[in-house]
Design a protein around this motif. Sequence first.
Motif, PDB file in Angstrom:
ATOM      1  N   ILE A 137       0.853  -1.190   0.000  1.00 21.73           N
ATOM      2  CA  ILE A 137       0.000   0.000   0.000  1.00 21.73           C
ATOM      3  C   ILE A 137       0.889   1.241   0.000  1.00 21.73           C
ATOM      4  O   ILE A 137       2.107   1.141   0.050  1.00 21.73           O
ATOM      5  CB  ILE A 137      -0.952   0.022   1.216  1.00 21.73           C
ATOM      6  N   GLY A 138       0.267   2.393  -0.044  1.00 24.26           N
ATOM      7  CA  GLY A 138       1.036   3.640   0.004  1.00 24.26           C
ATOM      8  C   GLY A 138       1.366   4.170  -1.376  1.00 24.26           C
ATOM      9  O   GLY A 138       0.814   3.747  -2.395  1.00 24.26           O
ATOM     10  N   HIS A 139       2.297   5.124  -1.412  1.00 31.45           N
ATOM     11  CA  HIS A 139       2.594   5.829  -2.652  1.00 31.45           C
ATOM     12  C   HIS A 139       3.243   4.911  -3.671  1.00 31.45           C
ATOM     13  O   HIS A 139       3.925   3.939  -3.341  1.00 31.45           O
ATOM     14  CB  HIS A 139       3.472   7.050  -2.375  1.00 31.45           C
ATOM     15  N   ILE A 140       3.016   5.231  -4.931  1.00 28.82           N
ATOM     16  CA  ILE A 140       3.555   4.462  -6.040  1.00 28.82           C
ATOM     17  C   ILE A 140       4.890   5.074  -6.469  1.00 28.82           C
ATOM     18  O   ILE A 140       5.062   6.288  -6.476  1.00 28.82           O
ATOM     19  CB  ILE A 140       2.583   4.465  -7.232  1.00 28.82           C
ATOM     20  N   TYR A 141       5.842   4.214  -6.825  1.00 33.14           N
ATOM     21  CA  TYR A 141       7.152   4.674  -7.295  1.00 33.14           C
ATOM     22  C   TYR A 141       7.711   3.623  -8.235  1.00 33.14           C
ATOM     23  O   TYR A 141       7.280   2.454  -8.214  1.00 33.14           O
ATOM     24  CB  TYR A 141       8.102   4.905  -6.110  1.00 33.14           C
ATOM     25  N   PRO A 142       8.654   3.990  -9.095  1.00 33.09           N
ATOM     26  CA  PRO A 142       9.251   3.014 -10.013  1.00 33.09           C
ATOM     27  C   PRO A 142       9.865   1.847  -9.247  1.00 33.09           C
ATOM     28  O   PRO A 142      10.614   2.043  -8.293  1.00 33.09           O
ATOM     29  CB  PRO A 142      10.327   3.829 -10.741  1.00 33.09           C
ATOM     30  N   GLY A 143       9.526   0.637  -9.675  1.00 27.46           N
ATOM     31  CA  GLY A 143      10.055  -0.546  -9.021  1.00 27.46           C
ATOM     32  C   GLY A 143       9.166  -1.106  -7.936  1.00 27.46           C
ATOM     33  O   GLY A 143       9.500  -2.134  -7.340  1.00 27.46           O
ATOM     34  N   LYS A 144       8.039  -0.448  -7.665  1.00 25.67           N
ATOM     35  CA  LYS A 144       7.114  -0.979  -6.668  1.00 25.67           C
ATOM     36  C   LYS A 144       6.284  -2.073  -7.329  1.00 25.67           C
ATOM     37  O   LYS A 144       5.415  -1.806  -8.157  1.00 25.67           O
ATOM     38  CB  LYS A 144       6.223   0.115  -6.094  1.00 25.67           C
ATOM     39  N   ALA A 145       6.565  -3.305  -6.962  1.00 30.39           N
ATOM     40  CA  ALA A 145       5.934  -4.457  -7.599  1.00 30.39           C
ATOM     41  C   ALA A 145       4.542  -4.707  -7.018  1.00 30.39           C
ATOM     42  O   ALA A 145       4.271  -4.378  -5.865  1.00 30.39           O
ATOM     43  CB  ALA A 145       6.806  -5.695  -7.415  1.00 30.39           C
ATOM     44  N   LEU A 187      11.095   5.628   2.206  1.00 33.50           N
ATOM     45  CA  LEU A 187       9.893   4.821   2.417  1.00 33.50           C
ATOM     46  C   LEU A 187       9.256   4.998   3.788  1.00 33.50           C
ATOM     47  O   LEU A 187       8.030   5.010   3.900  1.00 33.50           O
ATOM     48  CB  LEU A 187      10.233   3.331   2.226  1.00 33.50           C
ATOM     49  N   TYR A 188      10.085   5.107   4.837  1.00 38.82           N
ATOM     50  CA  TYR A 188       9.575   5.072   6.198  1.00 38.82           C
ATOM     51  C   TYR A 188      10.101   6.240   7.028  1.00 38.82           C
ATOM     52  O   TYR A 188      11.199   6.739   6.801  1.00 38.82           O
ATOM     53  CB  TYR A 188       9.993   3.768   6.902  1.00 38.82           C
ATOM     54  N   ASN A 189       9.303   6.600   8.014  1.00 38.21           N
ATOM     55  CA  ASN A 189       9.748   7.520   9.042  1.00 38.21           C
ATOM     56  C   ASN A 189      10.936   6.900   9.780  1.00 38.21           C
ATOM     57  O   ASN A 189      11.034   5.678   9.904  1.00 38.21           O
ATOM     58  CB  ASN A 189       8.584   7.768  10.003  1.00 38.21           C
ATOM     59  N   ALA A 190      11.840   7.746  10.289  1.00 40.61           N
ATOM     60  CA  ALA A 190      13.021   7.235  10.995  1.00 40.61           C
ATOM     61  C   ALA A 190      12.665   6.357  12.186  1.00 40.61           C
ATOM     62  O   ALA A 190      13.467   5.507  12.609  1.00 40.61           O
ATOM     63  CB  ALA A 190      13.900   8.398  11.453  1.00 40.61           C
TER      64      ALA A 190
END
Length: 279
Positions: A156-164, A219-222
């Motif tokens: 889930i979440g935002h789409i980006y190149p390489g997100k399968a 991708l993630y918060n620290a």
Amino acid sequence: MRIDIHTHLFPEAIRNNRNAWFAGEPAFKLLYDSPKSRMSGAEELIQVMDEQGIDRSVVFGFPWISLETARRNNDYIIKSVNRHSDRLIGFCCMDPGQPGAENEVLRCLDQGLKGVGELAFYQAGIDETALAALKPIMDICRNRDVPVMIHTNEPIGHIYPGKAPMTLEQIYRMVRRFPDNDLILAHWGGGILFYALLKKEVRETLKRVWFDTAASPFLYNAAMYREAVAIIGPDKILFGSDYPLLKPARYVAEMENAGIDHTVIEQIMGGNSRKLLGI
């Protein structure tokens, strides 16, 4: 010892003319069509390692559909490792679904590479076809006692190149299908580590699984570092930069900002990979 377990290298012919390698390689085109998508060779990586205080890096190419191109990239990895044997550790990479993939794995391991990956299924996710393709490679790696790194991503979440287009169920099914293999799930395993909080089954299923930090700042918060340490333990996290996407210092800063203890940071930054790879 600080070890970066996730870096990509390409031979000069591919770096200098990436467009010539797009035909028949939709995933490569997707990820590297933009000139902002950087590509690196071994010499540049060594320079960055020196600047960033990294002692060893695990290097690999790309899961090429063309076995000929995969061999070219793997040959470059072998050559680079031989030239910098005190700094680089090589993994073998190709599209597992192509005829002859298992023979390429054997060839690379026989020439001194220490694992397989980053294998990826960008088009269809880790479906039954992917699992069937993985089986002979997993058998080889289990028998040779070397790890396999698999590209995973959050569903889930935002789409980006390489997100399968993969699901957590697919990732979990893969881990259960190969319980005797040492698996490195790239990019925090797509978040499946959170389910280790379940009282039954999952923690035991993940006992031979490690999670790398590749691309975490994007991708993630620290706070991810703090939560992952609490859920799966500091011994299951492997530092991976996804270089040349990001440099190691970015990750160290995030761990420090998350309040991770210095001894745990050093464990993540190299101690765990050292044990897994038998260094």
